[in-house]
Design a protein around this motif. Structure first.
Motif, PDB file in Angstrom:
ATOM      1  N   UNK A 199      33.110  74.793  45.454  1.00 25.96           N
ATOM      2  CA  UNK A 199      31.691  74.681  45.791  1.00 25.96           C
ATOM      3  C   UNK A 199      30.938  75.957  45.432  1.00 25.96           C
ATOM      4  N   UNK A 200      31.515  77.107  45.757  1.00 28.86           N
ATOM      5  CA  UNK A 200      30.877  78.379  45.430  1.00 28.86           C
ATOM      6  C   UNK A 200      30.705  78.525  43.926  1.00 28.86           C
ATOM      7  N   UNK A 201      31.774  78.286  43.185  1.00 30.97           N
ATOM      8  CA  UNK A 201      31.733  78.476  41.738  1.00 30.97           C
ATOM      9  C   UNK A 201      30.743  77.516  41.081  1.00 30.97           C
ATOM     10  N   UNK A 202      30.759  76.249  41.484  1.00 33.64           N
ATOM     11  CA  UNK A 202      29.900  75.250  40.850  1.00 33.64           C
ATOM     12  C   UNK A 202      28.441  75.425  41.253  1.00 33.64           C
ATOM     13  N   UNK A 203      28.204  75.779  42.510  1.00 28.23           N
ATOM     14  CA  UNK A 203      26.818  75.979  42.954  1.00 28.23           C
ATOM     15  C   UNK A 203      26.202  77.192  42.270  1.00 28.23           C
ATOM     16  N   UNK A 204      26.969  78.252  42.089  1.00 27.53           N
ATOM     17  CA  UNK A 204      26.445  79.435  41.411  1.00 27.53           C
ATOM     18  C   UNK A 204      26.210  79.158  39.925  1.00 27.53           C
ATOM     19  N   UNK A 205      27.090  78.373  39.310  1.00 32.62           N
ATOM     20  CA  UNK A 205      26.882  78.013  37.902  1.00 32.62           C
ATOM     21  C   UNK A 205      25.592  77.194  37.762  1.00 32.62           C
ATOM     22  N   UNK A 208      22.599  79.567  38.112  1.00 29.06           N
ATOM     23  CA  UNK A 208      22.354  80.361  36.906  1.00 29.06           C
ATOM     24  C   UNK A 208      21.795  79.492  35.787  1.00 29.06           C
ATOM     25  N   UNK A 209      22.304  78.274  35.650  1.00 30.28           N
ATOM     26  CA  UNK A 209      21.737  77.365  34.649  1.00 30.28           C
ATOM     27  C   UNK A 209      20.249  77.130  34.911  1.00 30.28           C
ATOM     28  N   UNK A 210      19.887  76.951  36.180  1.00 33.86           N
ATOM     29  CA  UNK A 210      18.484  76.736  36.528  1.00 33.86           C
ATOM     30  C   UNK A 210      17.646  77.942  36.142  1.00 33.86           C
ATOM     31  N   UNK A 245      23.132  87.047  45.206  1.00 29.52           N
ATOM     32  CA  UNK A 245      22.570  88.398  45.086  1.00 29.52           C
ATOM     33  C   UNK A 245      22.844  88.979  43.703  1.00 29.52           C
ATOM     34  N   UNK A 246      24.038  88.752  43.171  1.00 32.47           N
ATOM     35  CA  UNK A 246      24.362  89.262  41.839  1.00 32.47           C
ATOM     36  C   UNK A 246      23.475  88.634  40.772  1.00 32.47           C
ATOM     37  N   UNK A 247      23.215  87.344  40.884  1.00 30.75           N
ATOM     38  CA  UNK A 247      22.364  86.671  39.899  1.00 30.75           C
ATOM     39  C   UNK A 247      20.928  87.189  39.955  1.00 30.75           C
ATOM     40  N   UNK A 248      20.403  87.422  41.151  1.00 31.03           N
ATOM     41  CA  UNK A 248      19.031  87.929  41.238  1.00 31.03           C
ATOM     42  C   UNK A 248      18.939  89.327  40.642  1.00 31.03           C
TER      43      UNK A 248
END
Length: 456
Positions: A199-205, A208-210, A245-248
């Motif tokens: 869930x963590x990996x797919x939600x973060x992907x 980031x796609x968004x 946080x890393x993505x932002x």
């Protein structure tokens, strides 16, 4: 700690409550209601973890009203502080210094993570989120805002458009620069995940796609409830908040943590983001900061965003920013919470009483699909079928089954927080163990009613 009380309700109080009810129906326009069929409960007295309705019935307040009376009702230290402030300065315009606001800001800044050391005061949580977004837009020169579905950020214009649940729909004209994404929600995964790690990996992907597809150079902010409140108390899985946080940071997006409901001890820490050692750029708060005794919210601001406005005028303000009565209530509330160890107690109640009890109820009652939470911040999700996870009420609505469960809780002496197909267990942080166990016993009986609506 709050204990059972033996307040006597008089005939005069009940009579006055009936007058108040009649006047209410004649003149008061209620929020989030069709006005005609609505028949609101009258509350004629509140003390500690208890309220008394218009008939004089005593009810344990497991709702903390709107999950904001974190220190219970009528805490004597906070009541005394409001009275003392009223005798000194009742109100003063926000451009002038006053002792109560200065001390409230100092106490809040001591508690916020990282460099969130400047406090902009608002009247509540919705306008705190509105102003945080405005700060982010001016700071970045960008306009778009990312927000999760199954979220709630307030009822004012922008805040309700940022909101990601059905309360948004009637006011959403798709012109406010808001882009919604799917959150990490393990029980009802949008990504067909079978584990929290997935869930963590797919939600973060997906997130980031968004970001990439929407154009990072257009995105001012990402706003996220640290733990979503009225939309389900679904605690983010391990690694998700850190990944957000890393993505932002990667894309230069301002990260706004909405702690309006989850903050000030509700989740067993002063702020829910502390569970993941995450420091946002802006943090919004309200509700528990002074237990709702006098309306107040605010934005805690990082050094980088503060510097944007060191020489540049911030284009916003409110007549009642840092109102003295509200600020005095903040000071008294935070000091009472510290002196009485309420945040630590909330963590203990969640770990030792609420969590284990709800797991037992889940094992016992086929109507319980999921239980989740931390501190004094828990949800029981009811289903008609555990295999299909069919909710006991439709998303955005209620049902005869949920109405029956709610009635059973009230008849058992508990004032609940019920939303869609969930019962939230959100007591004051200083509720006594005895009262809490009694309330959970009533929930046990109400779930027997819910079991009757499970598919055979």
């Amino acid at each position: 700690m709050s204990t059972s009380v033996n307040t006597v309700i008089t005939a005069e109080q009940i009579a006055a409550g009936k007058v108040a009810h009649d006047l209410d129906r004649e003149h008061v326009f209620h929020s989030w209601q069709a006005q005609g069929p609505f028949d609101p409960m009258t509350i004629i007295k509140a003390e500690g973890s208890w309220i008394w309705d218009g008939e004089g019935n005593k009810l344990l307040d497991l709702s903390s009203q709107l999950v904001n009376t974190n220190i219970g009702h009528q805490h004597p230290k906070v009541v005394a502080a409001i009275q003392a402030q009223a005798a000194d300065i009742c109100t003063i315009a926000p451009q002038y210094v006053n002792n109560a606001r200065s001390e409230a800001a100092r106490l809040i800044a001591e508690l916020t993570p990282g460099d969130l050391n400047r406090i902009f005061f608002t009247n509540g949580g919705a306008d705190a989120n509105e102003h945080a977004i405005r700060m982010a837009r001016v700071h970045t020169g960008r306009h778009k805002v990312l927000s999760a579905y199954r979220s709630y950020h307030g009822g004012t214009h922008l805040a309700v458009n940022v909101t990601g649940d059905p309360r948004r729909v009637a006011s959403d004209n798709a012109s406010d620069g808001v882009v919604h994404f799917f959150p990490a929600y393990p029980y009802r995964s949008y990504f067909n995940s079978t584990t929290e790690a997935e869930e963590t990996e797919r939600a973060l992907r997906h997130l980031e796609d968004t970001i990439v597809l929407e154009g990072p150079s257009n995105i001012a902010a990402l706003i996220l409830e640290s733990i979503p409140g009225s939309c389900g108390i679904y605690v983010p899985p391990t690694g998700y908040m850190e990944g957000v946080r890393q993505l932002t940071r990667k894309y230069g997006i301002v990260f706004i943590a909405d702690e309006v409901m989850a903050g000030f001890g509700r989740a067993g820490k002063w702020f829910a983001v502390n569970h993941w050692n995450v420091t946002p750029d802006l943090l919004t708060f309200a509700k528990g900061v002074n237990s709702g005794y006098v309306p107040l919210g605010g934005v805690a601001i990082s050094d980088a965003i503060f510097e944007t406005f060191r020489e540049r005028v911030y284009p916003g303000g409110l007549t009642y920013s840092g109102h003295p009565l509200a600020s005095a209530a903040v000071v008294a509330t935070i000091n009472a919470m510290k002196d009485e160890g309420m945040v630590e107690n909330a963590a203990r109640l969640g770990a030792d009483i609420i969590g284990p009890a709800l797991e037992e109820l889940k094992a016992k009652h086929p109507s319980v699909g999921d239980v989740r939470g931390t501190g004094c911040f828990w949800a029981v999700e009811l289903v008609t079928n555990r295999e299909t996870r069919e909710p006991m009420a439709p998303y955005g609505g209620s049902s005869p089954a949920m109405a029956a469960v709610t009635a059973a809780l009230k008849s058992g002496g508990v004032l609940p927080f019920v939303n869609f197909n969930r019962v939230h267990v959100v007591p004051p942080l200083n509720i006594s163990d005895e009262d809490l166990r009694a309330g959970l016993a009533v929930l046990d009986e109400a779930l027997t009613v819910a079991d009757g609506f499970v598919d055979a």
